[in-house]
Design a protein around this motif. Structure first.
Motif, PDB file in Angstrom:
ATOM      1  N   VAL A  29       0.831  -1.210   0.000  1.00 41.91           N
ATOM      2  CA  VAL A  29       0.000   0.000   0.000  1.00 41.91           C
ATOM      3  C   VAL A  29       0.866   1.261   0.000  1.00 41.91           C
ATOM      4  O   VAL A  29       0.489   2.280  -0.588  1.00 41.91           O
ATOM      5  CB  VAL A  29      -1.013   0.020   1.180  1.00 41.91           C
ATOM      6  CG1 VAL A  29      -2.023  -1.101   1.034  1.00 41.91           C
ATOM      7  CG2 VAL A  29      -0.329  -0.022   2.523  1.00 41.91           C
ATOM      8  N   MET A  76       1.792   1.664  -3.608  1.00 39.52           N
ATOM      9  CA  MET A  76       0.663   2.127  -4.431  1.00 39.52           C
ATOM     10  C   MET A  76       0.325   3.586  -4.131  1.00 39.52           C
ATOM     11  O   MET A  76      -0.005   4.350  -5.030  1.00 39.52           O
ATOM     12  CB  MET A  76      -0.567   1.243  -4.182  1.00 39.52           C
ATOM     13  CG  MET A  76      -0.398  -0.160  -4.741  1.00 39.52           C
ATOM     14  SD  MET A  76      -1.966  -1.048  -4.896  1.00 39.52           S
ATOM     15  CE  MET A  76      -2.633  -0.336  -6.396  1.00 39.52           C
ATOM     16  N   ILE A 118      -6.723   2.176  -4.077  1.00 36.25           N
ATOM     17  CA  ILE A 118      -5.919   1.032  -3.623  1.00 36.25           C
ATOM     18  C   ILE A 118      -6.850  -0.075  -3.125  1.00 36.25           C
ATOM     19  O   ILE A 118      -6.654  -1.267  -3.422  1.00 36.25           O
ATOM     20  CB  ILE A 118      -4.954   1.459  -2.500  1.00 36.25           C
ATOM     21  CG1 ILE A 118      -3.961   2.498  -3.031  1.00 36.25           C
ATOM     22  CG2 ILE A 118      -4.216   0.251  -1.931  1.00 36.25           C
ATOM     23  CD1 ILE A 118      -3.120   3.165  -1.939  1.00 36.25           C
TER      24      ILE A 118
END
Lengths: 214, 396
Positions: A168, A171, A182
């Motif tokens: 994460v 991203m 996400i």
């Protein structure tokens, strides 16, 4: 800001709020710009018509970021290369059915991030060369490099994050997706993404502070 | 002031340019195949595919259906696999010296000018330190022959002889394995004696050992032993968790490489560990040696993930730092690593491409490839690929 001068964009406000995690980053990547998107749509259409050059342009546009994202998540350059190649081969395989009105990048990124997470999970704890101070010659710059050591410490700190948090972070901060984007890509609740981001940033911050104190 | 995003962008991805180049070739080839499938099924000669395979091999292709289609095509053009612009025949060596080659059950010498001479039929061979003689093993027989094939002496062992290795110290000793035993015989064929039980890896003589004849070998108890071959004195030992793939001394005899499938260990002449590095789990070492000097080790690393490919990798170990650089990756296996006497080139065989690759050890030179290797050594498709057993002697 941490002691090494690295701005982590921590969430503001209450501990439970998404804070600026949900806000778009000020410096949007060129792939998300409208002009680039229009150009990309043309390239996708041309590639669907059989233009190898157009597909090559798409490759040029997306490869560096796709490859980098995979490498940052799995920290194995050979595997990252394989996974990024897989994503492009999948794109080529599905090219005829691809909706040219939609951007290609998110589609590639979703494949790469998910496969990178899977690869890391199945590999369990890997005795990587990094663990033995085996630095790739072309990898993280060493102390003699013109680049400061922050990137090397960041790579090490990323490696200490669970792969789900690493993904994460990549991203959000490399690929510029919002938490809700996400969440959609990883098929997670948005709250889970925010939670992972917060924990990841907290851990990165404390790692830096320890590194600075050391 | 840097922020997280810019720092993520700044982290350098190892071998990023090479990865991109290889990926582009793969994608272009797959695109061509897709176009061919959608159109008139034209099958252009696999120039792009050949270039792609020379770099990445069919291994990566196996990952996807599109790749599978390309792979099927590649089966039809497999002879195109390999380095482009390979010379069709070995007409000269790109570095001084002569080669000793095992091909099928035959042994050959190759002069610097490319002339090939067949020595005879042997199981294993090794150069003498000045290239004047060849130690040959055939069944239970060990012999020394001139490079012209004349037998100088011959002894009979109790079990099959393998891995004859001539001492570099003026050639006074020849080590060999007979069954599971390591033995040493003098260079004139006398005083044959057992050293100890040994596992299946060629022993390594320590260069510049003065008047001693010092030998490193791996025993079946999980140790690498360094012994005086004449007195039997144990000079050093180190634990080896598995049978080594290769043992190799630096040319000054100051360091011993113990290459395991999953790691590198470097020992000093007393067996104390100077360096240890673990390989990525996705790669397995299948060969390795020191380049001249003490700083660079060349490895052949095989990867089975998403197919088989082998890479030539330079590992530099200076001070506390280890770094690596991938020089070449080919599909399938690379075999028979041999370093030129002057250290400027090394040779590896690439069976799938039917090529030998003369790889420079400096960045300034290019890989020179020679094709049609099987045909030049009269080796059939079902026989082992011609393998270089040694590259000897600048002055020869």
């Amino acid at each position: 800001m941490d002691k090494l001068g690295l701005r982590l964009r921590r969430p503001t406000g209450s501990a439970g709020g998404a804070g600026d995690l949900a806000a778009p980053l000020p410096a949007l990547g060129p792939l998300r710009a409208d002009a680039a998107h229009r150009s990309e749509r043309k390239l996708v259409r041309a590639a669907k018509r059989g233009s190898k050059e157009a597909f090559g342009e798409l490759f040029n546009m997306h490869w560096p970021r796709v490859h980098r994202a995979s490498y940052l998540i799995i920290r194995d350059s050979a595997a990252a290369e394989d996974i990024a190649q897989e994503a492009f081969m999948a794109a080529l395989r599905h090219l005829d059915r691809f909706d040219a009105r939609r951007p290609l990048g998110p589609w590639l990124h979703r494949i790469v991030v998910n496969r990178s997470i899977d690869w890391t999970r199945t590999s369990r704890i890997r005795s990587e060369v990094h663990a033995d101070s085996w630095r790739e010659e072309t990898g993280v710059p060493g102390p003699e490099s013109a680049a400061p050591a922050v990137s090397g410490e960041l790579m090490s700190a990323l490696g200490r994050l669970p792969v789900e948090r690493r993904a994460v972070v990549v991203m959000r901060f490399l690929l510029d997706y919002t938490p809700s984007e996400i969440a959609a890509a990883l098929e997670l609740p948005t709250g889970t993404v925010n939670s992972r981001l917060r924990r990841a940033l907290d851990q990165l911050g404390s790692d830096y502070e320890e590194a600075a104190d050391a | 002031m840097p922020d997280l995003r810019s720092e993520l962008e700044r982290i350098r991805v190892p071998e990023a340019e090479e990865s991109e180049r290889q990926a582009r070739l793969l994608i272009e080839a797959a695109f061509d195949e897709r176009s061919a499938g959608a159109g008139d099924r034209r099958r252009r000669p696999g120039r792009i595919v050949a270039a792609m395979l020379s770099l990445i091999g069919a291994s990566v292709i196996a990952l996807t259906p599109a790749g599978a289609e390309v792979r099927e095509w590649i089966k039809d053009t497999v002879t195109d696999v390999g380095e482009p612009n390979a010379k069709p025949a070995l007409t000269r060596l790109p570095a001084p010296g002569s080669l000793l080659v095992s091909a099928g059950r035959g042994a050959w010498t190759v002069s610097g000018g490319g002339a090939r001479d067949r020595l005879g039929t042997f199981d294993d061979v090794g150069w003498s330190p000045h290239g004047l003689y060849v130690a040959t093993a055939e069944g239970r027989s060990l012999s020394a022959r001139t490079a012209a094939g004349e037998t100088r002496w011959e002894i009979e062992a109790d079990a099959a002889v393998t891995d004859p290795v001539w001492s570099p110290n003026e050639g006074y000793r020849v080590a060999y394995r007979s069954g599971d035993e390591l033995r040493v015989v003098w260079g004139d064929g006398v005083n044959d004696r057992a050293i100890g039980a040994a596992v299946a890896v060629a022993p390594a003589w320590k260069p510049r050992a003065g008047k001693r004849n010092v030998l490193a070998y791996a025993d079946p108890t999980g140790h690498v032993r360094i012994v005086d071959a004449d007195t039997g004195e144990l000079l050093g030992a180190a634990r080896s968790p598995a049978a080594p793939v290769d043992l190799d001394w630096t040319r000054d005899g100051s360091q011993l490489l113990v290459l395991l499938r999953d790691s590198i260990r470097v020992l000093d002449p007393e067996g104390d560990e100077i360096r240890r590095a673990k390989l990525s789990r996705s790669r397995e070492a299948v060969g390795g040696a020191f380049l001249p000097g003490r700083d660079t080790i060349v490895l052949l690393l095989r990867s089975e993930r998403s197919g088989a490919r082998t890479s030539v990798v330079f590992v530099n170990h200076v001070g506390d730092e280890l770094s690596k650089r991938t020089i070449f990756t080919g599909s399938g296996r690379l075999t028979g690593l041999a370093v030129a006497p002057n250290g400027r080139r090394m040779l590896v065989g690439w069976p799938r491409a039917d090529q030998w690759l003369f790889i420079p050890t400096k960045r300034t030179n290019r890989i020179e490839a020679v094709g049609n290797i099987r045909r030049q050594f009269g080796t059939g498709e079902n026989e082992p690929f011609p393998r270089v057993e040694g590259w000897c002697c600048q002055a020869r």
